[in-house]
Design a protein around this motif. Structure first.
Motif, PDB file in Angstrom:
ATOM      1  N   PRO A   1       0.805  -1.227   0.000  1.00  0.00           N
ATOM      2  CA  PRO A   1       0.000   0.000   0.000  1.00  0.00           C
ATOM      3  C   PRO A   1       0.838   1.277   0.000  1.00  0.00           C
ATOM      4  O   PRO A   1       0.483   2.259  -0.658  1.00  0.00           O
ATOM      5  CB  PRO A   1      -0.824  -0.120   1.282  1.00  0.00           C
ATOM      6  CG  PRO A   1      -0.927  -1.591   1.530  1.00  0.00           C
ATOM      7  CD  PRO A   1       0.365  -2.167   1.046  1.00  0.00           C
ATOM      8  N   ALA A   2       1.974   1.273   0.701  1.00  0.00           N
ATOM      9  CA  ALA A   2       2.817   2.470   0.710  1.00  0.00           C
ATOM     10  C   ALA A   2       3.404   2.736  -0.671  1.00  0.00           C
ATOM     11  O   ALA A   2       3.467   3.882  -1.125  1.00  0.00           O
ATOM     12  CB  ALA A   2       3.935   2.300   1.736  1.00  0.00           C
ATOM     13  N   TRP A   3       3.817   1.667  -1.359  1.00  0.00           N
ATOM     14  CA  TRP A   3       4.379   1.860  -2.686  1.00  0.00           C
ATOM     15  C   TRP A   3       3.315   2.232  -3.713  1.00  0.00           C
ATOM     16  O   TRP A   3       3.590   3.009  -4.636  1.00  0.00           O
ATOM     17  CB  TRP A   3       5.157   0.625  -3.135  1.00  0.00           C
ATOM     18  CG  TRP A   3       6.600   0.749  -2.782  1.00  0.00           C
ATOM     19  CD1 TRP A   3       7.257   0.123  -1.787  1.00  0.00           C
ATOM     20  CD2 TRP A   3       7.546   1.611  -3.421  1.00  0.00           C
ATOM     21  NE1 TRP A   3       8.560   0.530  -1.765  1.00  0.00           N
ATOM     22  CE2 TRP A   3       8.769   1.441  -2.762  1.00  0.00           C
ATOM     23  CE3 TRP A   3       7.477   2.500  -4.480  1.00  0.00           C
ATOM     24  CZ2 TRP A   3       9.912   2.131  -3.120  1.00  0.00           C
ATOM     25  CZ3 TRP A   3       8.636   3.197  -4.840  1.00  0.00           C
ATOM     26  CH2 TRP A   3       9.826   3.009  -4.163  1.00  0.00           C
ATOM     27  N   VAL A   4       2.120   1.686  -3.576  1.00  0.00           N
ATOM     28  CA  VAL A   4       1.041   2.084  -4.492  1.00  0.00           C
ATOM     29  C   VAL A   4       0.768   3.581  -4.344  1.00  0.00           C
ATOM     30  O   VAL A   4       0.599   4.297  -5.335  1.00  0.00           O
ATOM     31  CB  VAL A   4      -0.232   1.239  -4.240  1.00  0.00           C
ATOM     32  CG1 VAL A   4      -1.412   1.798  -4.996  1.00  0.00           C
ATOM     33  CG2 VAL A   4       0.014  -0.215  -4.633  1.00  0.00           C
ATOM     34  N   ALA A   5       0.772   4.059  -3.100  1.00  0.00           N
ATOM     35  CA  ALA A   5       0.576   5.496  -2.875  1.00  0.00           C
ATOM     36  C   ALA A   5       1.715   6.294  -3.496  1.00  0.00           C
ATOM     37  O   ALA A   5       1.489   7.369  -4.075  1.00  0.00           O
ATOM     38  CB  ALA A   5       0.486   5.778  -1.377  1.00  0.00           C
ATOM     39  N   ARG A   6       2.951   5.792  -3.419  1.00  0.00           N
ATOM     40  CA  ARG A   6       4.082   6.492  -4.040  1.00  0.00           C
ATOM     41  C   ARG A   6       3.956   6.517  -5.558  1.00  0.00           C
ATOM     42  O   ARG A   6       4.261   7.533  -6.195  1.00  0.00           O
ATOM     43  CB  ARG A   6       5.394   5.818  -3.640  1.00  0.00           C
ATOM     44  CG  ARG A   6       5.763   6.048  -2.209  1.00  0.00           C
ATOM     45  CD  ARG A   6       7.030   5.309  -1.865  1.00  0.00           C
ATOM     46  NE  ARG A   6       7.299   5.432  -0.448  1.00  0.00           N
ATOM     47  CZ  ARG A   6       7.881   4.524   0.284  1.00  0.00           C
ATOM     48  NH1 ARG A   6       8.281   3.396  -0.268  1.00  0.00           N
ATOM     49  NH2 ARG A   6       8.085   4.718   1.557  1.00  0.00           N
ATOM     50  N   HIS A   7       3.528   5.390  -6.141  1.00  0.00           N
ATOM     51  CA  HIS A   7       3.356   5.346  -7.598  1.00  0.00           C
ATOM     52  C   HIS A   7       2.284   6.346  -8.035  1.00  0.00           C
ATOM     53  O   HIS A   7       2.474   7.085  -9.009  1.00  0.00           O
ATOM     54  CB  HIS A   7       2.967   3.943  -8.057  1.00  0.00           C
ATOM     55  CG  HIS A   7       3.996   2.886  -7.783  1.00  0.00           C
ATOM     56  ND1 HIS A   7       5.338   3.051  -7.998  1.00  0.00           N
ATOM     57  CD2 HIS A   7       3.856   1.629  -7.307  1.00  0.00           C
ATOM     58  CE1 HIS A   7       5.978   1.950  -7.671  1.00  0.00           C
ATOM     59  NE2 HIS A   7       5.098   1.069  -7.238  1.00  0.00           N
ATOM     60  N   VAL A   8       1.178   6.359  -7.309  1.00  0.00           N
ATOM     61  CA  VAL A   8       0.084   7.282  -7.657  1.00  0.00           C
ATOM     62  C   VAL A   8       0.544   8.720  -7.492  1.00  0.00           C
ATOM     63  O   VAL A   8       0.274   9.576  -8.347  1.00  0.00           O
ATOM     64  CB  VAL A   8      -1.165   6.981  -6.793  1.00  0.00           C
ATOM     65  CG1 VAL A   8      -2.208   8.061  -6.935  1.00  0.00           C
ATOM     66  CG2 VAL A   8      -1.747   5.626  -7.183  1.00  0.00           C
ATOM     67  N   ALA A   9       1.250   9.015  -6.407  1.00  0.00           N
ATOM     68  CA  ALA A   9       1.732  10.377  -6.185  1.00  0.00           C
ATOM     69  C   ALA A   9       2.692  10.788  -7.289  1.00  0.00           C
ATOM     70  O   ALA A   9       2.651  11.931  -7.770  1.00  0.00           O
ATOM     71  CB  ALA A   9       2.415  10.480  -4.823  1.00  0.00           C
ATOM     72  N   MET A  10       3.552   9.879  -7.729  1.00  0.00           N
ATOM     73  CA  MET A  10       4.483  10.207  -8.802  1.00  0.00           C
ATOM     74  C   MET A  10       3.737  10.533 -10.086  1.00  0.00           C
ATOM     75  O   MET A  10       4.029  11.534 -10.745  1.00  0.00           O
ATOM     76  CB  MET A  10       5.445   9.032  -9.023  1.00  0.00           C
ATOM     77  CG  MET A  10       6.564   9.305 -10.030  1.00  0.00           C
ATOM     78  SD  MET A  10       6.230   8.993 -11.767  1.00  0.00           S
ATOM     79  CE  MET A  10       5.753   7.301 -11.784  1.00  0.00           C
TER      80      MET A  10
END
Length: 139
Positions: A7-16
């Protein structure tokens, strides 16, 4: 690769993706303003894509760092028993931390003047009162 879908990486991908699309959109908006006669917008038209590139650079660096860390965490395969130099029942050596005593140097005779003595009292008061702020010093 599963590590990049937490979930933390999905949020990072979306933010990017949101930041890059937003920065490129702002860059295009500055290009349209520049073509309408606002010459200052030419600088901003270059600046926003640079910001987008920086976001991609940081994201890519973090992805590589995470993948390297994942590779480093994998245990190395144990060598065959015939290749080991020590017997199979040997216990690994335990490394203990090194303890170093602090040696305080003695003050040089005649080296203390009024300001230095006051500063040393201040430091010793701070050391004696660890939760205090410098503004609490009574002297």
């Amino acid at each position: 690769m599963k590590r990049l879908w937490t979930p933390a990486w999905v949020a990072r991908h979306v933010a990017m993706v949101v930041l890059v699309v937003g920065f490129l959109g702002l860059g295009w908006w500055q290009v349209t303003r520049a073509t309408e006669g606002n010459t200052l917008s030419f600088g901003y038209a270059i600046e926003w894509p640079v910001f987008a590139g920086f976001v991609v650079f940081v994201w890519w660096r973090e992805v590589r760092h995470t993948l390297r860390r994942t590779r480093a965490e994998r245990p190395a395969p144990a060598p065959p028993a015939a290749a080991r130099s020590e017997p199979a029942t040997a216990t690994p050596a335990v490394r203990r931390p090194v303890r170093v005593s602090r040696v305080l140097s003695a003050p040089v005779a005649g080296a203390e003047d009024g300001e230095l003595a006051e500063y040393n009292r201040y430091l010793s008061w701070l050391n004696a009162n660890p939760g205090a702020r410098p503004g609490d010093y009574p002297g």
